[in-house]
Each structure stands twice: as structure tokens, then as C-alpha cells.
Write a protein that holds these residues in place. Structure first.
Motif, PDB file in Angstrom:
ATOM      1  N   UNK A 221       0.817  -1.227  -0.020  1.00 32.58           N
ATOM      2  CA  UNK A 221       0.011  -0.110  -0.017  1.00 32.58           C
ATOM      3  C   UNK A 221       0.862   1.464   0.012  1.00 32.58           C
ATOM      4  N   UNK A 222       2.165   1.204   0.168  1.00 28.82           N
ATOM      5  CA  UNK A 222       2.915   2.328  -0.088  1.00 28.82           C
ATOM      6  C   UNK A 222       2.919   2.889  -1.455  1.00 28.82           C
ATOM      7  N   UNK A 223       2.988   4.071  -1.475  1.00 32.80           N
ATOM      8  CA  UNK A 223       3.005   4.970  -2.678  1.00 32.80           C
ATOM      9  C   UNK A 223       4.476   5.309  -3.127  1.00 32.80           C
ATOM     10  N   UNK A 224       4.716   5.389  -4.326  1.00 30.78           N
ATOM     11  CA  UNK A 224       6.263   5.798  -4.782  1.00 30.78           C
ATOM     12  C   UNK A 224       5.981   6.418  -6.228  1.00 30.78           C
ATOM     13  N   UNK A 225       6.947   7.226  -6.460  1.00 34.77           N
ATOM     14  CA  UNK A 225       7.015   7.920  -7.820  1.00 34.77           C
ATOM     15  C   UNK A 225       8.151   6.875  -8.565  1.00 34.77           C
ATOM     16  N   UNK A 226       7.362   5.907  -9.354  1.00 34.32           N
ATOM     17  CA  UNK A 226       8.185   4.965  -9.980  1.00 34.32           C
ATOM     18  C   UNK A 226       8.640   5.428 -11.319  1.00 34.32           C
ATOM     19  N   UNK A 261       0.006  10.597 -12.413  1.00 32.72           N
ATOM     20  CA  UNK A 261      -0.742   9.343 -13.134  1.00 32.72           C
ATOM     21  C   UNK A 261       0.274   7.896 -12.844  1.00 32.72           C
ATOM     22  N   UNK A 262       1.561   8.419 -12.852  1.00 34.00           N
ATOM     23  CA  UNK A 262       2.513   7.378 -12.686  1.00 34.00           C
ATOM     24  C   UNK A 262       2.993   7.245 -11.364  1.00 34.00           C
ATOM     25  N   UNK A 263       2.621   7.602 -10.375  1.00 32.41           N
ATOM     26  CA  UNK A 263       2.767   7.219  -8.927  1.00 32.41           C
ATOM     27  C   UNK A 263       1.619   6.366  -8.358  1.00 32.41           C
ATOM     28  N   UNK A 314       8.919  10.695 -20.654  1.00 31.85           N
ATOM     29  CA  UNK A 314       8.645  10.043 -21.974  1.00 31.85           C
ATOM     30  C   UNK A 314       8.072   8.605 -21.842  1.00 31.85           C
ATOM     31  N   UNK A 315       8.326   7.849 -20.749  1.00 28.63           N
ATOM     32  CA  UNK A 315       7.986   6.557 -20.636  1.00 28.63           C
ATOM     33  C   UNK A 315       6.894   6.854 -19.483  1.00 28.63           C
ATOM     34  N   UNK A 316       5.667   6.209 -19.729  1.00 31.59           N
ATOM     35  CA  UNK A 316       4.792   6.207 -18.600  1.00 31.59           C
ATOM     36  C   UNK A 316       4.997   4.885 -17.549  1.00 31.59           C
ATOM     37  N   UNK A 317       4.233   4.421 -16.609  1.00 34.55           N
ATOM     38  CA  UNK A 317       4.585   3.272 -15.765  1.00 34.55           C
ATOM     39  C   UNK A 317       4.477   2.119 -16.626  1.00 34.55           C
TER      40      UNK A 317
END
Length: 350
Positions: A221-226, A261-263, A314-317
Motif C-alpha cells: 500500500x506504499x505509494x512511490x514515484x516509480x 498518474x505514474x505514482x 517520456x515513458x509512463x509506468x
């Protein structure tokens, strides 16, 4: 993202034997740079650096960032124009186990590299790579900005906060009348092919597939900016180039992370991994009741780098996970890893 500037430039990369450093060196080599690496032996076995025979296309110096005398010898011999500093102890859980070494490597290592830059006028551009974890984390919903308080919680995060402060002090104390441009970059969590570190979610996923086991997720459940490793790597290089050409306009501190949107949560990231890997990939939640503290929610505000450098991810998750899976499948099939790296770099840069 044209990096032709680097053709013929001498670039010193600390931490070159690590996951991120190997991708950095490969990008530079593909753009014709004279690459000098300074680091300890590869930190994992297997290692991306060794299995891609990266040392054949560059000068690889095995040395400890805590050894100032050796570091100065390397600067004396190779006279680098650009320095990218990534050598570090980078794992949060390892920093709880070995806090003294973590501070030695991450704080005194920064002192040493700044001292080497100070003593060598050949250097025109320096970028210190830190982490999104340098900020005092209030677990709030909005992203941290470059002027927010630096106060990392655990020894790794705190040592990187100290690294930022060391860089700032050296810059103000010793470089006021120098032409060298100095910046720091605070990047989010990176994923990509060839990461074999402990306690990282994508490597854990790949190891589970290799062993034919279910993926174990300790904190879904941890949220990160991958983001894919090529996002920050190429951004560091672009910043080093721009500030080399125009110090006053571009040097400073920058967040480098994905769009909101990618976090994603760790669980969502593993869901994507399973989607791209295939139906044989499954996972289960084994949340730890008394685990060492790690941030629950963390994301960056990247408005500054978007405004100053006209930069955007440039690249989304989905792209990041798909490429990570593709590289890992080539690895498990004993395929051509160098060709896969070159393909991904070419796809990203075009």
C-alpha cells in the motif's frame, strides 16, 4: 533528448558498477563519450555491469569513494570535464543494519568528490544524484518541491539529505568565482532491466519467476514515484550538458520524477508486472507488523525542471514495467543483454 554533445567529452561517473551507473555508462558510450568509472566492485551478484562486459568500452577504476587520495589520482590522470556522482549505499533497510558505513559513503563520499572537483579546474559540470527521500516526509498528498525542508528519516535518506547540504556548502564556500556548474538531482524510485538489489520490488518479482514461486510483497500500500531507469539517467546527462553550456541559467537543485498518474502503490506496480509477465506470475500480501520505518506516501513536484529545461517524462509506468519485463525475459532466456539495452536506449532517445 539529443545527447550528441557528449561525443569526445571525458565524463567521470562514480558508482558506475551499479545498476543505474551501468545504464548511464552505456548511454554515454553509445554517444561517443570517453567514460571513466570510479566505484567499488559491482554491488550484486549477478551484476548488470559484469554480465554486459561494460568495462571493455570504458575505463573502469575500482576504488572507494571514501578514499580521497585515490580519487584525486584518478582526476589527475584523466582530467574529466563532466562528473556525475552516483556512488552511494542506496538501500534503506541496509542503512538500518550498517548506519556508520552508510554515512561514510554517502556523506564523506560527497565531501571527497566535491573536494576533488574543487582541486581540478578541468571540471566544468558536476551533478550530484541524491533521492526523493531527502525531504522531511509529512505523508501529504501533494508533491515535494525543491525548497521544502530536507530531513530524511532513516540513515540512508538522512545521509542523502546531508549530501545535499554538503554540496550546497561547497558550492557557496569554494565555487563563487569558478566556472564549474553544480547541481543536485532528487529522483524517484527507478526500475528497469538488470537490477539485482535486495529489497527492491521488481528484482524480487523477477527472482520469484526464476524460482517458480509466488511473489512476496511486504508493503503493497506504499505509494512511490516509480520511473524507468532511463528517465533520470538521461535527464542527469541533459542537465550536465545544459549547465556546461550555460551555468547561470541551469545549475541548481531539481526533482526528477514521473507525472502524478505514474505514482502508484507497490501492489499496483506488481499487478502491472504480472500483467506483462503472464498468467504464471502471481503475488501475495505479507505486510510486516514491525518492519523498519519506510515512507508510506511520497511523490515529487517536478514543475521546476519542466519549466527550466522544458523537460517531461517520456515513458509512463506501463512502458517502464513492460521494458523491465522484456529485459528480464531476455536475461532468463540467456539472450543478448547488450542488444536489449541498446534497443531500449535507442527507443527511448528517438
Amino acid at each position: 533528448m539529443d545527447l550528441s554533445f557528449y561525443k569526445g567529452k571525458t565524463v567521470l561517473v562514480t558508482g558506475h558498477t551499479g545498476f543505474k551507473g551501468t545504464w548511464m555508462c552505456k548511454v554515454l558510450m553509445m554517444r561517443g563519450a570517453n567514460v571513466i568509472g570510479y566505484a567499488l566492485e559491482a554491488p550484486t551478484q549477478p551484476s548488470l555491469f559484469d554480465m554486459t562486459h561494460m568495462e571493455k568500452g570504458m575505463t573502469s577504476v575500482i576504488g572507494d569513494i571514501r578514499d580521497l587520495a585515490h580519487l584525486n589520482q584518478v582526476f589527475d590522470e584523466y582530467q574529466p570535464e563532466i562528473v556525475i556522482h552516483m556512488a552511494a549505499q542506496p538501500i534503506v533497510r541496509e542503512s538500518y543494519a550498517n548506519p556508520v558505513y552508510t554515512y561514510e559513503a554517502n556523506v564523506m563520499g560527497t565531501v571527497n568528490i566535491m573536494e576533488a572537483v574543487r582541486l581540478h579546474e578541468c571540471v566544468k559540470s558536476f551533478v550530484n544524484v541524491t533521492t526523493d527521500k531527502v525531504y522531511k516526509n509529512n505523508e501529504w498528498e501533494w508533491g515535494y518541491r525543491e525548497n521544502d525542508v530536507l530531513d530524511g528519516y532513516d540513515p540512508y535518506s538522512n545521509s542523502k539529505s546531508c549530501s545535499e547540504l554538503v554540496t550546497s556548502s561547497y558550492k557557496k564556500s569554494f565555487f563563487g568565482d569558478r566556472t564549474v556548474a553544480i547541481s543536485t538531482c532528487r529522483a524517484g524510485n527507478v526500475i528497469g532491466g538488470g537490477d539485482f538489489a535486495k529489497d527492491r520490488i521488481i528484482p524480487d518479482c523477477v527472482r520469484a519467476q526464476e524460482a517458480g514461486k509466488e511473489i512476496i510483497v511486504r508493503n503493497p500500500y506504499s505509494t512511490r514515484p516509480y520511473q524507468h531507469v532511463l528517465e533520470p539517467v538521461c535527464t542527469y546527462l541533459k542537465l550536465a550538458e545544459l549547465q556546461y553550456l550555460d551555468k547561470d541559467r541551469y545549475e541548481g537543485s531539481y526533482n526528477v520524477g514521473p507525472d502524478d498518474c505514474d505514482c502508484v502503490t507497490t501492489g499496483e506496480l506488481v499487478d502491472l508486472f504480472c500483467k506483462y509477465w503472464g498468467p504464471e506470475a502471481t503475488w501475495k500480501d505479507v505486510s510486516e507488523a514491525n518492519a523498519p520505518h519506510e515512507a508510506g506516501f511520497l511523490k515529487l513536484d517536478c514543475s521546476r525542471i519542466k519549466r527550466v529545461m522544458q523537460w517531461k517524462p517520456k515513458w509512463h509506468i506501463q512502458d517502464a514495467v513492460a521494458n523491465s519485463v522484456q529485459w528480464s525475459k531476455v536475461y532468463l532466456a540467456k539472450g543478448d543483454l547488450v542488444a536489449e539495452m541498446e534497443k531500449e536506449i535507442t527507443d527511448y532517445l528517438k
